[in-house]
Write a protein that holds these residues in place. Structure first.
Motif, PDB file in Angstrom:
ATOM      1  N   LYS A 244     -19.278  33.244   8.123  1.00  0.00           N
ATOM      2  CA  LYS A 244     -19.934  32.572   7.034  1.00  0.00           C
ATOM      3  C   LYS A 244     -18.995  31.524   6.493  1.00  0.00           C
ATOM      4  N   ILE A 245     -19.603  30.412   6.045  1.00  0.00           N
ATOM      5  CA  ILE A 245     -18.836  29.319   5.458  1.00  0.00           C
ATOM      6  C   ILE A 245     -19.384  29.052   4.050  1.00  0.00           C
ATOM      7  N   VAL A 246     -18.509  28.859   3.044  1.00  0.00           N
ATOM      8  CA  VAL A 246     -18.877  28.464   1.668  1.00  0.00           C
ATOM      9  C   VAL A 246     -18.286  27.082   1.415  1.00  0.00           C
ATOM     10  N   SER A 247     -19.140  26.128   1.056  1.00  0.00           N
ATOM     11  CA  SER A 247     -18.693  24.734   0.792  1.00  0.00           C
ATOM     12  C   SER A 247     -18.503  24.508  -0.704  1.00  0.00           C
ATOM     13  N   TRP A 248     -17.500  23.757  -1.084  1.00  0.00           N
ATOM     14  CA  TRP A 248     -17.196  23.426  -2.493  1.00  0.00           C
ATOM     15  C   TRP A 248     -16.998  21.910  -2.613  1.00  0.00           C
ATOM     16  N   ASP A 249     -17.613  21.325  -3.708  1.00  0.00           N
ATOM     17  CA  ASP A 249     -17.303  19.894  -3.966  1.00  0.00           C
ATOM     18  C   ASP A 249     -16.283  19.819  -5.095  1.00  0.00           C
ATOM     19  N   ASN A 250     -15.925  18.568  -5.399  1.00  0.00           N
ATOM     20  CA  ASN A 250     -14.864  18.399  -6.382  1.00  0.00           C
ATOM     21  C   ASN A 250     -15.315  18.645  -7.825  1.00  0.00           C
ATOM     22  N   HIS A 251     -16.600  18.956  -8.037  1.00  0.00           N
ATOM     23  CA  HIS A 251     -17.092  19.296  -9.379  1.00  0.00           C
ATOM     24  C   HIS A 251     -17.238  20.799  -9.551  1.00  0.00           C
ATOM     25  N   GLY A 252     -16.897  21.536  -8.574  1.00  0.00           N
ATOM     26  CA  GLY A 252     -16.935  22.999  -8.697  1.00  0.00           C
ATOM     27  C   GLY A 252     -18.215  23.626  -8.216  1.00  0.00           C
ATOM     28  N   SER A 253     -19.089  22.806  -7.642  1.00  0.00           N
ATOM     29  CA  SER A 253     -20.330  23.383  -7.131  1.00  0.00           C
ATOM     30  C   SER A 253     -20.106  23.874  -5.693  1.00  0.00           C
ATOM     31  N   SER A 254     -20.835  24.928  -5.292  1.00  0.00           N
ATOM     32  CA  SER A 254     -20.657  25.496  -3.955  1.00  0.00           C
ATOM     33  C   SER A 254     -21.997  25.802  -3.308  1.00  0.00           C
ATOM     34  N   SER A 255     -21.944  25.913  -2.017  1.00  0.00           N
ATOM     35  CA  SER A 255     -23.113  26.354  -1.251  1.00  0.00           C
ATOM     36  C   SER A 255     -22.631  27.330  -0.170  1.00  0.00           C
TER      37      SER A 255
END
Length: 304
Positions: free
Chosen positions: A1-12
């Motif tokens: 499994k992979i969890v993605s994070w952007d620079n605003h703290g949001s994840s998927s």
């Protein structure tokens, strides 16, 4: 499994994926090597164990071995699935070529077949013949007949054929009289009376090894004595008449044993049992004193 994070703290979060790996790759066992005896070795002891190096490149794999061994090429399989890297072939034959091969198996049923090896066993060791013994006549024997066969006990511990050299004579270092005789007896012919004879036997096996017996000796018997011949052929003849008064008495004597000397006792007179006149007379004739006329004389001779 992979969890993605952007620079605003949001994840998927991605879904859970899966996969299966390939089967583990199995390497076959090592090629059997370093044979003992060495390949093509000669003069190998007939009691030697065989050995080799084996193993497997994969950690944890176990290895077993099939052993092929025999006097034919290719050799037959004699052992399957043994774990040791040695093999006891038992007592092998002398002067024989043996062939052998090892097949290594791992626990995944992968195998590696070794090379065909060979070796030659040693020549059969040779033991010298038995020293000749039990002489007949026995050593130091006396009063031995002049017609006799000598004999002894020989033989060989390896069962080899044995021949004998015979030394025989009247000296303490007797000369060789026979070589390479196969029997353990010897006829020396007619011997001399009252003589010391010496003899020795040397045994030889078919591989050229020898064993010498002791020098033995024996003494022959004294020459038997035959009585002298009975005095015969008297002169004057028995019963003669008109014999001259100065006649010489004579007879035939002698002895059947060559070399014996003979003497004579002479009995002579006018009685029918005449007295002894002479002892140990050496000739076969005797001159009595002048005889009386018209008289009967009696005489006899005893030979010694």
């Amino acid at each position: 499994k992979i969890v993605s994070w952007d620079n605003h703290g949001s994840s998927s979060s991605g879904p859970i994926w899966d996969f299966s790996t390939e089967n583990e790759v199995n390497s076959p066992p090592y090629l059997p090597s370093d044979p003992q005896p060495d390949n093509h070795a000669a003069n190998v002891d007939v009691t030697m164990d065989l050995s080799w190096n084996g193993g497997d490149p994969d950690p944890g794999d176990t290895v077993t071995y099939d052993v092929c061994f025999g006097t034919t090429s290719p050799p037959p399989k004699v052992v399957s699935n043994q774990s040791a890297t040695t093999y006891n072939p038992g007592m092998m034959n002398y002067q024989t070529i043996y062939y052998w091969k090892i097949i290594a198996w791992d626990n995944h049923d992968a195998s590696t077949q070794g090379s065909l090896w060979d070796f030659t066993t040693m020549d059969e060791p040779n033991t010298p013949p038995y020293p000749p013994s039990n002489p007949s006549p026995s050593d130091g024997a006396t009063n031995i007949d002049i017609i006799i066969e000598l004999s002894w006990i020989g033989g060989d511990p390896d069962g080899d054929d044995v021949t004998y050299d015979i030394y025989f004579g009247t000296t303490s270092t007797p000369p060789k009289v026979v070589a390479n005789q196969s029997t353990s007896s010897y006829d020396p012919g007619i011997l001399e009376y009252l003589t010391t004879y010496y003899w020795k036997i040397v045994s030889w096996d078919s591989h050229g090894l020898s064993a010498s017996g002791d020098v033995w000796q024996f003494i022959t018997r004294t020459k038997p004595n035959t009585p002298p011949y009975v005095p015969s052929d008297p002169s004057p003849t028995d019963g003669a008449i008109a014999v001259a008064v100065d006649s010489l008495l004579s007879w035939t004597g002698g002895d059947p044993d060559e070399g014996d000397t003979v003497t004579y006792d002479i009995y002579f007179g006018t009685e029918s049992a005449p007295p002894k006149l002479v002892s140990n007379h050496t000739s076969s004739s005797y001159q009595p004193a002048t005889l009386q006329g018209n008289t009967t004389y009696y005489w006899n001779i005893i030979a010694w």
